[in-house]
Design an enzyme around this catalytic site. Sequence first.
Site, PDB file in Angstrom:
ATOM      1  N   LYS A 264       0.774  15.098 -13.772  1.00 18.83           N
ATOM      2  CA  LYS A 264       1.586  15.811 -12.782  1.00 18.83           C
ATOM      3  C   LYS A 264       2.277  17.000 -13.442  1.00 18.83           C
ATOM      4  O   LYS A 264       2.511  16.984 -14.655  1.00 18.83           O
ATOM      5  CB  LYS A 264       2.671  14.878 -12.230  1.00 18.83           C
ATOM      6  CG  LYS A 264       2.182  13.813 -11.276  1.00 18.83           C
ATOM      7  CD  LYS A 264       3.354  12.972 -10.783  1.00 18.83           C
ATOM      8  CE  LYS A 264       2.899  11.870  -9.844  1.00 18.83           C
ATOM      9  NZ  LYS A 264       2.269  12.345  -8.611  1.00 18.83           N
ATOM     10  N   ARG A 338      -3.252   3.246  -4.886  1.00 17.32           N
ATOM     11  CA  ARG A 338      -4.281   2.523  -4.105  1.00 17.32           C
ATOM     12  C   ARG A 338      -5.126   1.630  -4.986  1.00 17.32           C
ATOM     13  O   ARG A 338      -5.667   0.631  -4.533  1.00 17.32           O
ATOM     14  CB  ARG A 338      -5.128   3.532  -3.314  1.00 17.32           C
ATOM     15  CG  ARG A 338      -5.911   4.479  -4.163  1.00 17.32           C
ATOM     16  CD  ARG A 338      -6.250   5.766  -3.426  1.00 17.32           C
ATOM     17  NE  ARG A 338      -5.105   6.671  -3.348  1.00 17.32           N
ATOM     18  CZ  ARG A 338      -5.144   7.881  -2.782  1.00 17.32           C
ATOM     19  NH1 ARG A 338      -6.268   8.312  -2.222  1.00 17.32           N
ATOM     20  NH2 ARG A 338      -4.080   8.640  -2.762  1.00 17.32           N
TER      21      ARG A 338
HETATM   22  N1  BES Z   1       3.426   8.270  -6.504  1.00 20.35           N
HETATM   23  C1  BES Z   1       2.658   9.350  -6.016  1.00 20.35           C
HETATM   24  C2  BES Z   1       3.080   9.788  -4.600  1.00 20.35           C
HETATM   25  C3  BES Z   1       4.455  10.371  -4.456  1.00 20.35           C
HETATM   26  C4  BES Z   1       4.629  11.724  -4.511  1.00 20.35           C
HETATM   27  C5  BES Z   1       5.522   9.566  -4.182  1.00 20.35           C
HETATM   28  C6  BES Z   1       5.900  12.269  -4.334  1.00 20.35           C
HETATM   29  C7  BES Z   1       6.775  10.091  -4.001  1.00 20.35           C
HETATM   30  C8  BES Z   1       6.953  11.445  -4.065  1.00 20.35           C
HETATM   31  C9  BES Z   1       1.179   8.968  -5.966  1.00 20.35           C
HETATM   32  O1  BES Z   1       0.768   8.102  -6.952  1.00 20.35           O
HETATM   33  C10 BES Z   1       0.390  10.226  -6.116  1.00 20.35           C
HETATM   34  O2  BES Z   1       0.466  10.803  -7.157  1.00 20.35           O
HETATM   35  N2  BES Z   1      -0.338  10.600  -5.069  1.00 20.35           N
HETATM   36  C11 BES Z   1      -1.119  11.763  -5.094  1.00 20.35           C
HETATM   37  C12 BES Z   1      -2.512  11.399  -4.664  1.00 20.35           C
HETATM   38  C13 BES Z   1      -3.501  12.510  -4.850  1.00 20.35           C
HETATM   39  C14 BES Z   1      -3.763  12.728  -6.311  1.00 20.35           C
HETATM   40  C15 BES Z   1      -4.779  12.163  -4.127  1.00 20.35           C
HETATM   41  C16 BES Z   1      -0.503  12.763  -4.113  1.00 20.35           C
HETATM   42  O3  BES Z   1      -0.133  12.363  -3.015  1.00 20.35           O
HETATM   43  O4  BES Z   1      -0.345  13.911  -4.492  1.00 20.35           O
HETATM   44 MN    MN Z   2       0.245   9.107  -8.726  1.00 17.85          MN
END
Ligand code: BES
Ligand code: MN
Length: 483
Positions: A264, A338
Site C-alpha cells: 500500500k 477474502r
Molecule cells: N483492508 C483493506 C480494505 C480497507 C481499505 C479497509 C481502507 C479500510 C480502509 C483490504 O484488505 C484491501 O486492501 N482491499 C483492496 C482490495 C483490492 C486490492 C482489490 C482495496 O479495496 O483497495
Molecule cells: Mn489489503
Amino acid sequence: MNIFIKNIAEETCLCEALIIPVTESSADIRKGLPAQIAKHVNKNHLNSFSGKQNEILMIPAPSDIKPKRILLVGLGKKDSVTADKIRQAGGKTAVYLREAGIKSMALSTGLISSLKMSPAEFAEGAVLGLYTFTKYKTENKAKHIKSLTILSKSSHDIKEKLKFAKINADAVCFARDLINNPSNDMTPKDLASAALTLRTKKLTVKVLEKKDVQKLGMGAYLAVASGSCEPSKFIVLQYKGGKGAPVVLIGKSITFDSGGISLKPADGMEKMKYDMAGGAAVLGVLKAASELKMPVNLIGILPATENLPSGSAVKPGDIVRTMNGKTVEIVNTDAEGRLILADAIEYAKRFKPKAIIDIATLTGACSITFGNEAIAMMGNNNELKQQITESGDKTSERVWEMPLFEEYKDYIKSDIADIKNSGGRNGSLLTSAYFLYVFAGQTPWVHLDIAGTAWTEKDKPYVPKGATGIGTRLILDLIKELK
Ligand code: BES
Ligand code: MN
Ligand code: ZN
C-alpha cells in the site's frame, strides 16, 4: 461509571447535574419541565434555547432544591424523537458534563417515558460517548463521571433493558480498545489472549496454530500469513447457551494490513491496524452474549494474521489451494481479507450452522461508496438480510444491501486457477463479496463490509474519534431477535 435507578423526585436528588431532556418548542420551554423545577427557572436563563436536537443548556439550580445544576438537552421535534436521538443526547450530555468536571449526574425520565422510549438508550449513549483510549498517554489528566442516576420506578422492564444496554455498550468499548491498540501491541497472539479472557463454562476458546491449519489445508489463509514473523492464530470461540444449530460469526482479523508484496502507499497506512475490526466486533458479541446468558448457540471465528511483505511472503501470481479444494490465483496480495475469510467460511461449515455472518473491513470501495454512513451487505438469504436490516435500523448501525449479480463471477475468473482473488477496481465492493459467495455456496450467509464505518475521523455524539466498534450492537440485536 456506575448506573443506579432511584424512585425519587427530581428536586430531591442529590447530584451535581440534573439532566432534563426536552423537545423542541417555540413556546415557553418551561412548559416541558417538571413543575417543581419549572417554577424555579427564570425565563432569562433560557435565552435562545429551543430544544433542537443535541442542543445543551446548563444553568445553576435554585438553592432550595438538591441538584446543583440543571442541564437541558434537546431531543428535537416531539413527533420525530427516535431511540437514536436519545442515545445521542446521552452521549452529548455525558461528554459535556465530563468536560465541565462533573462527577455525578441524574436523568429525569418523565419525557422519555411519555414518548414510550427507554432511559436505557440514554445510558447506552452515555457509556459509549464517554469512551476514551488513554493507555499510551503518559500524562493522563482524563476526567471521569462516577455515576448516572436514573430517576424512575425500578420496574423489571427497566432493569432488564438497562442491564442489556450496559453490557452491550461495555462490549463495544472492549472491541474499540482492541482496535485502537497499535499493531505492535495487538498481534495475532495478543488477539488470541484477548479471546482467552472471555472463557467461561459455556464459552470455550480454541486457538489453532500454523501446524493445525496446515493439516486442515487452509492454503489461502497460510499464504497471507507467510510474510510475517508473527505467528498466525486461527481463533475459534464456542458459546453454548441454548439448543439448535449455531450461528457462526466470522470476523476479519488482519492485525496489520501493509498490502503485502502489493504494498500500500505510505499515506494512511498507519490506519491499517483497524483491519481486525471485524474480529473485534465478533469478540464483543460473544462477550456480551455470554454475560447476558443469551439462550443461543454461537461460534466466533477470527482468522488472525498480519499481512506483510518479506522474502517468505506470497507473491502476485502465486496459486494456492483453499481448505475446500478450490485453487486461487493471488493476483493482488492486498486483497488478503477474502483469502482468510474463504478458509474461515469453509471451516465454519463443520458446525452445520443455521447461518454464517462474516464481518470485515474488506474494501476501500465500501468507504468510497458509503463514506462513514453505512455497512454494505451482500448475501444469499433474504430472510437473514431482512432481519439484519431491521437490526441495523434499530441500532443505527445501518446496513445497505448491494447486489451479487451472477455476472460478477466472470470478473474473478482466472486463466489458470479456479478463481482469482481480485477482479480489479471495477465493482470491487461486489466482486469481493462474490468471491466469498463462491465459498459460502448454499449455506445461509451474509457478508458485512465495515471498511467505511469501523473508524471515524471526527467525534460523533456517542462515537468518539477512532475505532467505532461497529457491528457489536448490530449483531447482538440480531441474535436477540433470531428465533
Ligand atoms: N483492508 C483493506 C480494505 C480497507 C481499505 C479497509 C481502507 C479500510 C480502509 C483490504 O484488505 C484491501 O486492501 N482491499 C483492496 C482490495 C483490492 C486490492 C482489490 C482495496 O479495496 O483497495
Ligand atoms: Mn489489503
Ligand atoms: Zn485488509
